[in-house]
Design a protein around this motif. Structure first.
Motif, mmCIF file in Angstrom:
data_model
loop_
_atom_site.group_PDB
_atom_site.id
_atom_site.type_symbol
_atom_site.label_atom_id
_atom_site.label_comp_id
_atom_site.label_asym_id
_atom_site.label_seq_id
_atom_site.Cartn_x
_atom_site.Cartn_y
_atom_site.Cartn_z
ATOM 1 N N HIS A 45 0.833 -1.206 0.000
ATOM 2 C CA HIS A 45 0.000 0.000 0.000
ATOM 3 C C HIS A 45 0.869 1.259 0.000
ATOM 4 C CE1 HIS A 45 -3.099 2.842 1.596
ATOM 5 N NE2 HIS A 45 -3.916 2.089 0.886
ATOM 6 N N PHE A 46 1.920 1.248 0.804
ATOM 7 C CA PHE A 46 2.835 2.387 0.878
ATOM 8 C C PHE A 46 3.589 2.566 -0.437
ATOM 9 C CE2 PHE A 46 7.124 4.054 2.264
ATOM 10 C CZ PHE A 46 6.689 5.352 2.501
ATOM 11 N N CYS A 47 4.042 1.463 -1.013
ATOM 12 C CA CYS A 47 4.764 1.537 -2.290
ATOM 13 C C CYS A 47 3.876 2.104 -3.387
ATOM 14 C CB CYS A 47 5.274 0.149 -2.690
ATOM 15 S SG CYS A 47 6.659 -0.444 -1.688
ATOM 16 N N ASN A 48 2.609 1.723 -3.370
ATOM 17 C CA ASN A 48 1.681 2.254 -4.369
ATOM 18 C C ASN A 48 1.514 3.770 -4.203
ATOM 19 O OD1 ASN A 48 -0.451 1.642 -6.496
ATOM 20 N ND2 ASN A 48 -1.689 2.694 -4.961
ATOM 21 N N TYR A 49 1.497 4.219 -2.934
ATOM 22 C CA TYR A 49 1.410 5.657 -2.684
ATOM 23 C C TYR A 49 2.654 6.371 -3.202
ATOM 24 C CZ TYR A 49 1.585 10.106 -0.231
ATOM 25 O OH TYR A 49 1.698 11.443 0.060
ATOM 26 N N LEU A 50 3.823 5.789 -2.987
ATOM 27 C CA LEU A 50 5.068 6.400 -3.464
ATOM 28 C C LEU A 50 5.080 6.502 -4.988
ATOM 29 C CD1 LEU A 50 7.723 4.716 -1.132
ATOM 30 C CD2 LEU A 50 6.815 7.043 -0.972
ATOM 31 N N LEU A 51 4.461 5.543 -5.649
ATOM 32 C CA LEU A 51 4.436 5.547 -7.115
ATOM 33 C C LEU A 51 3.398 6.515 -7.669
ATOM 34 C CD1 LEU A 51 4.770 1.735 -7.931
ATOM 35 C CD2 LEU A 51 6.442 3.526 -8.438
ATOM 36 N N THR A 52 2.240 6.603 -7.006
ATOM 37 C CA THR A 52 1.128 7.385 -7.561
ATOM 38 C C THR A 52 0.941 8.737 -6.881
ATOM 39 O OG1 THR A 52 -0.496 6.405 -6.047
ATOM 40 C CG2 THR A 52 -0.076 5.250 -8.120
ATOM 41 N N GLY A 53 1.410 8.859 -5.640
ATOM 42 C CA GLY A 53 1.217 10.090 -4.893
ATOM 43 C C GLY A 53 -0.198 10.292 -4.410
ATOM 44 N N LYS A 60 -8.273 -1.908 -5.090
ATOM 45 C CA LYS A 60 -7.258 -2.940 -4.933
ATOM 46 C C LYS A 60 -5.930 -2.488 -5.536
ATOM 47 C CE LYS A 60 -6.341 -7.850 -5.707
ATOM 48 N NZ LYS A 60 -6.855 -9.115 -6.312
ATOM 49 N N VAL A 61 -4.855 -2.689 -4.782
ATOM 50 C CA VAL A 61 -3.519 -2.309 -5.247
ATOM 51 C C VAL A 61 -2.898 -3.487 -5.979
ATOM 52 C CG1 VAL A 61 -1.206 -1.626 -4.536
ATOM 53 C CG2 VAL A 61 -3.203 -0.677 -3.359
ATOM 54 N N ASN A 62 -2.513 -3.251 -7.216
ATOM 55 C CA ASN A 62 -1.899 -4.312 -8.013
ATOM 56 C C ASN A 62 -0.436 -3.962 -8.295
ATOM 57 O OD1 ASN A 62 -4.155 -6.122 -8.462
ATOM 58 N ND2 ASN A 62 -5.035 -4.502 -9.735
ATOM 59 N N LEU A 63 0.439 -4.496 -7.480
ATOM 60 C CA LEU A 63 1.876 -4.336 -7.683
ATOM 61 C C LEU A 63 2.540 -5.703 -7.583
ATOM 62 C CD1 LEU A 63 2.871 -1.205 -5.521
ATOM 63 C CD2 LEU A 63 2.581 -1.314 -7.993
ATOM 64 N N SER A 64 3.459 -5.963 -8.477
ATOM 65 C CA SER A 64 4.204 -7.219 -8.408
ATOM 66 C C SER A 64 5.265 -7.121 -7.318
ATOM 67 C CB SER A 64 4.869 -7.511 -9.750
ATOM 68 O OG SER A 64 5.908 -6.563 -10.005
ATOM 69 N N ILE A 68 7.489 -3.863 -5.972
ATOM 70 C CA ILE A 68 7.580 -3.498 -4.556
ATOM 71 C C ILE A 68 9.031 -3.393 -4.125
ATOM 72 C CG2 ILE A 68 7.125 -4.316 -2.205
ATOM 73 C CD1 ILE A 68 4.525 -5.562 -3.327
ATOM 74 N N LYS A 69 9.841 -4.377 -4.503
ATOM 75 C CA LYS A 69 11.256 -4.372 -4.115
ATOM 76 C C LYS A 69 12.010 -3.219 -4.764
ATOM 77 C CE LYS A 69 11.624 -9.323 -3.121
ATOM 78 N NZ LYS A 69 12.272 -10.609 -3.479
ATOM 79 N N SER A 70 11.620 -2.851 -5.980
ATOM 80 C CA SER A 70 12.276 -1.731 -6.667
ATOM 81 C C SER A 70 11.968 -0.413 -5.972
ATOM 82 C CB SER A 70 11.812 -1.667 -8.128
ATOM 83 O OG SER A 70 12.207 -2.823 -8.839
ATOM 84 N N VAL A 71 10.718 -0.232 -5.579
ATOM 85 C CA VAL A 71 10.333 0.991 -4.866
ATOM 86 C C VAL A 71 11.025 1.055 -3.510
ATOM 87 C CG1 VAL A 71 8.413 2.256 -3.824
ATOM 88 C CG2 VAL A 71 8.112 1.158 -6.049
#
Length: 331
Positions: A45-53, A60-64, A68-71
């Protein structure tokens, strides 16, 4: 000089994962599946926020795992001030999105745990000590339902059938012992000692099991279930699924939730309950029957903090309503 000191480095078994893979390392460091799942969801959830702001509640958050590891890798390269600022902005965005304090705190704790793990293994140079959690909400409705309704629910399973015997034993444990559904789901047959009238349970947040006493009705219910339970070997789960797709597998917490919901929904004008509401009902009933004996209720509930039981007792006797009525007579 030890053999290890002179041994070739190639003889040392490689690490299961590289030290810099802090995400996998954090998850693997926790033995409880629920903790692992909580951390995974919070970090994603946090990584998705960092990517999208932005934060969209209910989407639903769809991140592989690779994303996640890259972020995470980029985030851990930040300086302390910037990293804390991002986390603070994330917390504020969740407040704006109307997340509950408990939900916000869990997600913040997941990110802090990740960074603490990375810091300990020298994979980042900062800790997230600037962003504070939010004061969580206290229990609101702790009354659950009445013993009369519980008695009706306990009479519903058909104990002439295998499923009915299992369901009745589960319901008796939830009511008589005020157990959490996770505590019931994790039980093995060897945890039950009918001669001593005891059960070994792994309480919330515990690594080792503790022994609790059972009522005669609960002992009879479990024994009746074990008499018809397929292959009752000591190390096997105490309660199993009887569905065609998962027959013989350990009964899940979701299945226990469905059992309680199913039977409680059949009570006319009754309250549809969750397993935790049955636990609330048990604790409140003990307080009622013992004239507010908080320490007795603590032994049943195994709450460390007496303040929690005090809230149960306050709700039980409606002290706020009593205070309101008292003031209305004075002016």
């Amino acid at each position: 000089m030890t053999n290890l000191a002179v041994a070739s480095q190639s003889l040392i078994t490689p690490l299961y994962q590289p030290l810099e893979d802090v995400y996998s390392g954090l998850i693997a460091s926790h033995h409880k599946k629920t903790t692992q799942s909580t951390y995974k969801q919070g970090i994603k959830h946090f990584c998705n926020y960092l990517l999208t702001g932005a934060i969209a509640k209910g989407v639903k958050v769809n991140l592989s795992e690779y994303q996640i590891k890259s972020v995470i890798s980029d985030y851990l390269k930040l300086d302390a001030k910037t990293a804390n600022a991002y986390l603070g902005a994330y917390r504020n965005a969740m407040i704006e999105a109307d997340y509950t304090p408990n939900s916000i705190n869990v997600k913040i704790a997941s990110v802090k745990a990740l960074v603490k793990y990375a810091f300990d293994y020298e994979q980042c140079s900062f800790l997230l000590d600037k962003v504070k959690t939010i004061t969580p909400e206290v229990y609101r409705d702790t009354k659950g339902t009445t013993p009369e309704n519980i008695k009706e629910i306990l009479a519903l399973p058909d104990t002439l059938t295998v499923k009915g015997k299992r369901d009745y034993a589960v319901l008796r444990l939830l009511w008589d012992c005020a157990l959490r559904r996770g505590e019931v789901a994790s039980l093995s047959i060897e945890d039950f000692n009918p001669k001593e009238g005891t059960l070994r349970i792994k309480g919330k947040g515990k690594l080792s099991k503790e022994t609790i006493y059972l009522s005669a009705k609960t002992i009879d219910a479990i024994e009746a279930w074990l008499d018809v339970r397929y292959q009752p070997l000591p190390h096997y789960p105490l309660f199993i699924s009887l569905d065609n797709a998962t027959n013989g597998h350990r009964l899940s917490t979701k299945s226990i939730y469905r059992i309680v919901k199913k039977y409680s929904s059949e009570i006319p004008e009754g309250k549809i309950l969750s397993p935790h509401q049955v636990r609330h009902s048990s604790i409140t009933a003990v307080l009622d029957a013992s004239n507010g004996n908080v320490r007795l209720a603590q032994k049943l509930s195994r709450h460390k903090n007496l303040d929690v039981l005090t809230r149960y007792d306050d709700n039980r006797v409606a002290l706020q309503q009593e205070a309101v009525n008292l003031l209305s007579t004075l002016a």
